[in-house]
Design a protein around this motif. Structure first.
Motif, PDB file in Angstrom:
ATOM      1  N   PRO A 224       0.815  -1.219   0.000  1.00 39.83           N
ATOM      2  CA  PRO A 224       0.000   0.000   0.000  1.00 39.83           C
ATOM      3  C   PRO A 224       0.848   1.268   0.000  1.00 39.83           C
ATOM      4  CG  PRO A 224      -0.973  -1.610   1.461  1.00 39.83           C
ATOM      5  CD  PRO A 224       0.327  -2.198   0.986  1.00 39.83           C
ATOM      6  N   GLY A 225       0.499   2.173  -0.899  1.00 37.80           N
ATOM      7  CA  GLY A 225       1.270   3.399  -1.073  1.00 37.80           C
ATOM      8  C   GLY A 225       2.398   3.250  -2.053  1.00 37.80           C
ATOM      9  N   LEU A 226       2.805   1.991  -2.298  1.00 42.56           N
ATOM     10  CA  LEU A 226       4.000   1.733  -3.115  1.00 42.56           C
ATOM     11  C   LEU A 226       3.792   0.608  -4.123  1.00 42.56           C
ATOM     12  CD1 LEU A 226       6.553   1.773  -0.165  1.00 42.56           C
ATOM     13  CD2 LEU A 226       6.263   3.589  -1.842  1.00 42.56           C
ATOM     14  N   PHE A 227       2.556   0.363  -4.515  1.00 43.66           N
ATOM     15  CA  PHE A 227       2.315  -0.686  -5.504  1.00 43.66           C
ATOM     16  C   PHE A 227       2.850  -0.251  -6.872  1.00 43.66           C
ATOM     17  CE2 PHE A 227      -1.428  -1.788  -2.737  1.00 43.66           C
ATOM     18  CZ  PHE A 227      -1.007  -3.070  -2.392  1.00 43.66           C
ATOM     19  N   ASP A 228       3.512  -1.156  -7.555  1.00 42.24           N
ATOM     20  CA  ASP A 228       3.903  -0.954  -8.953  1.00 42.24           C
ATOM     21  C   ASP A 228       3.138  -1.962  -9.801  1.00 42.24           C
ATOM     22  OD1 ASP A 228       5.781   1.195  -8.845  1.00 42.24           O
ATOM     23  OD2 ASP A 228       7.207  -0.180  -7.916  1.00 42.24           O
ATOM     24  N   ALA A 229       2.253  -1.468 -10.648  1.00 45.69           N
ATOM     25  CA  ALA A 229       1.426  -2.328 -11.487  1.00 45.69           C
ATOM     26  C   ALA A 229       1.936  -2.276 -12.917  1.00 45.69           C
ATOM     27  CB  ALA A 229      -0.031  -1.879 -11.430  1.00 45.69           C
TER      28      ALA A 229
END
Length: 744
Positions: A224-229
């Motif tokens: 959370p806050g740092l997801f890379d999709a």
């Protein structure tokens, strides 16, 4: 740790009359050398709070012990800021309200509870929030149907950037394939053109929403806050940094080829609601056998739903869909014969108006069992059923079309079933001879492709729906920061889907804002603590990574736990799992709880005053104990209650500490667990039960009986059972006899 602890005793609510407050004050001053000990008639009043605030400001108090009412009440009153440790000692609800006021045993109980409160305050440290740098406040919405579009629009209206990913070329999903929808406005009984096109236009016109169609999420890493999709599109691959995710991929109709017993596949004029919808959109509803217009039609509800051989659950919208489609025929030709065979007709909320209109239009309803379909002459169908209301057999002949109202299967339940951790659990069971904890189950559905040690998709419930806690925390899956919305989360109709998607968007926003402040989202909302790992003590046993219910831990190349603090829900299950006590929280750790146990005064055997330590889950068991006090139920004077964040945090060393101290018995009260679980941290209670299966070895080593430790599952409304539960345990301890370690 607090540099200066002060104790405040409340004399209100009958505490002054029911307890010897001077004796309580001496516990603080004589035993723990507390310099500031004050009594006030109402600490929760403005004057009482000011008394404490002045000591904080003028005397440098940074640890406050308040002995009075339950910590579950007046929480805002006794909040003195993030740098002051506050410990509440429950002398009211779990003291004089459930034990005789003025009694010697009640006084001893209050003094022990105060000792434990002081020890806890002395051992606690002020948590330091884990704040993420460069946190993203973009929300990724996966799925461009009604739920996904609604979630995207609501988040964008709140001024949050949105990335919307849809696998098809166009947005709209199932709603875009409708011929008509039930109006969402009064009088709620009309059919109207689907409004999904207007919703799509709103998405395309909103500058806060970036849309990818013909796209797929290839992988998601981070927290959370740092997801890379990573998203594959028609024009290549892109990576988006996002802070929270809404999964809105919907559901698919149940495979009608499995409903051969209802005629599908055997008779060409047996179709499904989806097939009928497509015909209506094309402008003509006909019999597939010969292309002739249907003049009589029968709807069979619960086709595969509420059936243990197919879908055990109700699919929620099938009844309403059949009512809506019945009007397709009646609005075009009122003379069309329409029959609806149902087990239980469910038209929740405003859909009751639709149901009444369908009745008025002349649709014939049969509440039936054992519905059978046969083929008559000229490809017409014959329906045989038992009318349970009239208690007679029904035969309807010459039906042109039979429509099966098939249920819905969430997209998270598609593909191959995967069991995560099964091999490790099995190996652990062989080594430790205990019952296995149910491993996480997910389906290889290719929706999220998470780079998590615990698996690439969301763990699911027994029906394949992803959820974290279906009673208290809708939307929240078992992967923090990922929220399910619409029919992927639970069967629902359009109106409920819109509400559901709005709720999921709000939860995603809450996640972003609290994560930015270093706070937990749920269920320990606003908690700023997080687990700290002393890796020099780690033996790479993997128990913390296997047992974490929320995927908060990965592993590095050396098999050390690799924490992701923003995924953590602060349940402390990892702390309870660690045999090396290498995991702790600043304000909650193994030594702290152990010291609280050791602070309990254990009378000599000849005094005949046994002691029972209750480790109570703070989510259900602890409030149930409070409820018992509020209802003035009498509890055993032998008990001493220690609240735990979750029974999953229970470390076996605490039981050893209690029994070595001379405590006669240990009672663990936790949430219900199992398939239809209630545990707020999903697996905490189940894991505790598993760990207790190994306690016999510890008790044998201490030459003690295994009956001295018991776990009971309770929910908050079981408060009336608590006196009996505790009394039964106390009677068993009397039979077993006193703990032989008393006095050592």
């Amino acid at each position: 740790m607090a540099k200066k602890v002060a104790v405040y005793l409340c004399s209100g609510c009958g505490l002054g009359e029911g307890l010897n407050l001077e004796a309580l004050a001496k516990v603080a001053t004589k035993e723990y050398k507390i310099e500031i000990v004050k009594t006030h008639s109402a600490l929760c009043s403005a004057e009482g709070r000011q008394l404490i605030q002045e000591d904080i400001e003028k005397e440098g108090v940074d640890g406050v012990v308040i002995a009075g009412c339950s910590p579950r009440v007046n929480t805002e009153v006794f909040d003195f800021g993030p740098n002051v440790i506050v410990e509440r000692v429950n002398l009211r609800e779990q003291g004089i309200w459930c034990h005789p006021p003025g009694d010697e045993d009640t006084q001893m109980l209050a003094e022990d509870q105060l000792r434990m409160g002081i020890v806890k305050a002395k051992d606690a440290q002020v948590p330091e929030p884990y704040k993420v740098e460069d946190i993203s406040k973009t929300i990724l919405v996966i799925g461009g149907g009604l739920a996904g579009i609604t979630a995207a629009l609501e988040a964008a209206k709140a001024n949050y950037p949105v990335v919307l990913v849809e696998k098809n070329e166009e947005l709209g999903g199932w709603a875009a394939r409708l011929y008509k929808q039930v109006t969402l406005k009064p009088p709620y009984n009309r059919l109207e053109e689907p409004d999904i096109k207007e919703r799509i236009k709103a998405v395309e016109a909103n500058p806060n929403i970036k849309v990818y169609t013909s796209a797929k999420v290839e992988k998601i890493s981070g927290a959370p806050g740092l997801f890379d999709a990573t998203i594959s599109t028609k024009n290549g691959t892109v990576t988006e940094r996002v802070g929270a995710i809404v999964l809105a991929t919907g559901a698919v109709p149940y495979d009608a080829s499995k409903l051969e017993h209802l005629g599908f596949g055997r008779f060409p004029n047996v179709i499904t609601t989806d097939m009928l919808e497509e015909m209506a959109r094309q402008g003509k509803i006909v019999r597939p056998s010969d292309g002739k217009e249907a003049k009589s039609v029968a709807f069979i509800l619960c086709a595969g739903s509420r059936d243990p051989e197919h879908l055990p659950y109700c699919s929620a919208s099938c009844c309403v869909d059949s009512l809506r489609q019945a009007l397709y025929f009646k609005e075009k030709d009122p003379d069309t014969a329409v029959y609806i065979f149902y087990r239980d007709l469910r038209a929740p909320g405003q859909h009751e108006y639709l149901y009444k209109r369908v009745q008025e239009e002349g649709v014939i309803f049969f509440r039936s069992d054992n519905t059978q379909i046969e083929e008559g002459s000229n490809n017409r169908l014959v329906i045989r059923a038992k009318d349970v209301l009239a208690n007679e057999d029904v035969i309807v002949e010459d039906v042109d079309l039979v429509v099966l109202a098939t249920g819905m299967v969430p997209t998270t339940a598609l593909g191959e079933m995967i069991v995560v951790g099964a091999e490790e659990e099995e190996e652990k069971g062989k080594k430790e001879e205990g019952p296995l904890v149910r491993p996480d189950i997910y389906f290889r559905c290719d929706l999220l492709n998470l780079e998590y040690r615990q698996g690439p998709e969301l763990p699911t419930l027994k029906y394949g729906f992803p959820d974290s806690h279906f009673i208290c925390f809708p939307y929240e899956t078992r992967r923090t920061g990922i929220y399910a919305a619409g029919t992927v989360r639970a069967p629902m109709d359009m109106r409920t889907t819109i509400i559901d998607a709005t709720g999921a968007a709000l939860k995603a926003i809450q996640c972003l804002e609290l994560t930015a402040q270093g706070m937990a989202v749920h269920p320990r909302s606003l908690d700023t603590s997080y687990p700290e790992f002393n890796l020099t003590q780690c033996t790479q046993c993997k128990r913390c990574t296997v047992e974490c219910p929320f995927g908060a831990l990965n592993e590095d190349e050396k098999a050390n736990p690799l924490p992701n603090p923003t995924r953590c829900r602060r349940c402390a299950t990892c702390m309870g799992a660690c045999p090396q006590r290498a995991i702790s929280f600043k304000n909650y750790n193994v030594n702290m709880i152990g010291n609280m146990v050791k602070a309990i005064e254990v009378p000599e055997e000849d005094e005949e005053k046994p002691r029972i330590v209750i480790f109570a889950c703070e989510n259900d068991a602890y409030p149930a104990l409070d409820m018992a006090g509020i209802k003035r139920l009498n509890l055993s004077p032998w008990i001493r209650v220690i609240p735990l964040r979750c029974l999953g945090s229970m470390n076996l060393i605490w039981i050893a500490d209690a029994l070595a101290k001379g405590i006669d018995g240990v009672l663990l009260l936790g949430c219900k667990h199992g398939e239809d679980y209630q545990c707020h941290f999903v697996k905490g209670s189940e894991l505790c039960n598993y760990r207790l299966s190994k306690i016999k070895e510890t008790l044998d080593r201490l030459a003690l009986e295994s009956d001295r430790v018991r776990m009971v599952q309770v929910e908050i409304m079981d408060y009336h059972r608590l006196p009996e539960i505790i009394e039964d345990f106390a009677k068993r301890l009397e039979e077993v006899g006193p703990n032989p370690y008393k006095g050592f």
